[in-house]
Design an enzyme around this catalytic site. Structure first.
Site, PDB file in Angstrom:
ATOM      1  N   HIS A   1      52.374  53.350  -5.666  1.00  0.00           N
ATOM      2  CA  HIS A   1      53.858  53.499  -4.895  1.00  0.00           C
ATOM      3  C   HIS A   1      54.740  53.882  -6.391  1.00  0.00           C
ATOM      4  O   HIS A   1      55.429  54.639  -6.221  1.00  0.00           O
ATOM      5  CB  HIS A   1      54.387  52.451  -4.319  1.00  0.00           C
ATOM      6  CG  HIS A   1      54.065  52.475  -2.934  1.00  0.00           C
ATOM      7  ND1 HIS A   1      53.938  53.480  -1.883  1.00  0.00           N
ATOM      8  CD2 HIS A   1      53.209  51.455  -2.142  1.00  0.00           C
ATOM      9  CE1 HIS A   1      53.674  53.131  -0.748  1.00  0.00           C
ATOM     10  NE2 HIS A   1      53.198  51.881  -0.767  1.00  0.00           N
TER      11      HIS A   1
ATOM     12  N   HIS B   1      46.946  50.222  -4.892  1.00  0.00           N
ATOM     13  CA  HIS B   1      47.871  50.807  -3.631  1.00  0.00           C
ATOM     14  C   HIS B   1      49.314  50.721  -4.307  1.00  0.00           C
ATOM     15  O   HIS B   1      50.197  51.447  -4.156  1.00  0.00           O
ATOM     16  CB  HIS B   1      47.749  50.065  -2.257  1.00  0.00           C
ATOM     17  CG  HIS B   1      48.616  50.495  -1.433  1.00  0.00           C
ATOM     18  ND1 HIS B   1      48.403  51.607  -0.490  1.00  0.00           N
ATOM     19  CD2 HIS B   1      49.794  49.958  -0.885  1.00  0.00           C
ATOM     20  CE1 HIS B   1      49.282  51.584   0.391  1.00  0.00           C
ATOM     21  NE2 HIS B   1      50.285  50.719   0.096  1.00  0.00           N
ATOM     22  N   GLU B   2      49.792  49.394  -4.605  1.00  0.00           N
ATOM     23  CA  GLU B   2      50.955  49.098  -5.027  1.00  0.00           C
ATOM     24  C   GLU B   2      51.463  49.772  -6.254  1.00  0.00           C
ATOM     25  O   GLU B   2      52.434  50.310  -6.489  1.00  0.00           O
ATOM     26  CB  GLU B   2      51.147  47.633  -5.277  1.00  0.00           C
ATOM     27  CG  GLU B   2      51.112  46.743  -4.086  1.00  0.00           C
ATOM     28  CD  GLU B   2      52.012  46.975  -2.964  1.00  0.00           C
ATOM     29  OE1 GLU B   2      53.115  47.461  -3.389  1.00  0.00           O
ATOM     30  OE2 GLU B   2      51.749  47.118  -1.790  1.00  0.00           O
TER      31      GLU B   2
ATOM     32  N   GLU C   1      52.814  55.762   2.558  1.00  0.00           N
ATOM     33  CA  GLU C   1      51.553  54.837   2.497  1.00  0.00           C
ATOM     34  C   GLU C   1      50.297  55.457   2.397  1.00  0.00           C
ATOM     35  O   GLU C   1      49.442  55.131   1.767  1.00  0.00           O
ATOM     36  CB  GLU C   1      51.901  54.015   3.750  1.00  0.00           C
ATOM     37  CG  GLU C   1      52.977  53.107   3.947  1.00  0.00           C
ATOM     38  CD  GLU C   1      52.675  51.989   3.042  1.00  0.00           C
ATOM     39  OE1 GLU C   1      51.585  51.637   2.851  1.00  0.00           O
ATOM     40  OE2 GLU C   1      53.849  51.530   2.143  1.00  0.00           O
TER      41      GLU C   1
HETATM   42 ZN   LIG Z   1      52.387  50.581   0.655  1.00  0.00          ZN
END
Ligand SMILES: [Zn+2]
Length: 269
Positions: free
Chosen positions: A138, A134-135, A195
């Site tokens: 980004h 997830h990170e 997100e």
């Molecule tokens: Zn996030």
């Protein structure tokens, strides 16, 4: 004067729209990696100097191992999809920092921090991979640079068309976009759409790296339980409700496994 500012904004907008390979979307981005990455690298080094980096433990090793697998999966995906060299300016680094905050983040250019406070929730290496994917997503989707660009448009309005943004201004925009003016050095929450994008991209990358994407929904269930009735941990302070997120990740897991199969990955840990 207003028209003039608008014309500049439109011109910059056209000049600065980039299509991101991970999202397929054309997004506003004034900031090439060559401008953003050096600032991110300097901020990251400063953060490590001012915080308690854990080294030599099995947990610190695990963070590095998962990070390397996720980075390598990203590279394989990019090469296979016609974007070789996309990561050439990235300088991947994965550090565990002793801090009870429930958080993790990735700065532009692949600079990652996990706080020890998130480990009781990640629980396993696969749980770490959910957060790492997830990170990293980004960063790969340039979410930070997009936020800087939105901030810069506001500045253009404020300085009446002075587009020659000076270095100190650039740094301010960067600091604001990343919330780095704050003592914690914690990144500001991303928008709901960013997100959701990071959840979807992260799920695919973790699967290609050989981690079971079914575990993503379980991680968020644990995060939800941790939040309980009190203020949510920083990591989930953003908008997709936990239930939406859990439903999305559950629905997307089969597609992530199919994507992984294209890379010969059919069993997951
Ligand atoms: Zn996030």
């Amino acid at each position: 004067m207003k028209k003039f500012i608008l014309a500049i904004a439109i011109f910059l907008g056209i000049a600065a729209c980039k299509t991101n390979p991970f999202t397929g979307k054309s997004t506003l981005n004034f900031y090439p990696n060559s401008q953003v990455f050096p600032m991110a690298f300097a901020q990251y080094d400063q953060f490590l100097n001012e915080n308690n980096v854990v080294t030599g433990t099995s947990e610190a090793e695990m963070i590095k191992r998962v990070g390397q697998r996720i980075a390598s999966a990203s590279e394989r995906w990019l090469n296979a999809n016609g974007h070789p060299g996309y990561l050439k300016d990235y300088k991947w680094e994965y550090n565990l920092v002793k801090d009870e905050t429930v958080n993790a983040w990735c700065m532009p250019g692949g600079k990652i921090v996990f706080y020890t406070g998130i480990l009781p929730i990640t629980q396993t290496e696969t749980g770490v991979a959910v957060v790492m994917g997830h990170e990293v997503a980004h960063a790969l989707a340039d979410h930070g640079a997009q936020r800087m660009s939105a901030g810069m448009l506001q500045q253009i309005g404020a300085v009446a068309g002075n587009v020659a943004i000076q270095d100190p201004q650039k740094r301010n925009t960067f600091n604001q976009a990343y919330g780095l003016g704050s003592t914690l050095g914690v990144m500001l929450p991303f928008s709901r759409s960013h997100e959701t994008e990071a959840d979807r991209i992260g799920l695919q990358i973790m699967a290609i790296a050989g981690y079971n994407p079914d575990e993503a929904a379980n991680l968020w269930r644990r995060m939800k339980a941790k939040a309980g009735g009190q203020a949510p941990p920083e990591f989930l302070s953003t908008h997709p409700s936990n239930d939406t997120r859990i439903n999305n990740l559950t629905a997307w897991a089969p597609a992530a496994k199919q994507e992984a199969a294209k890379f010969g990955v059919t069993s997951f840990k």
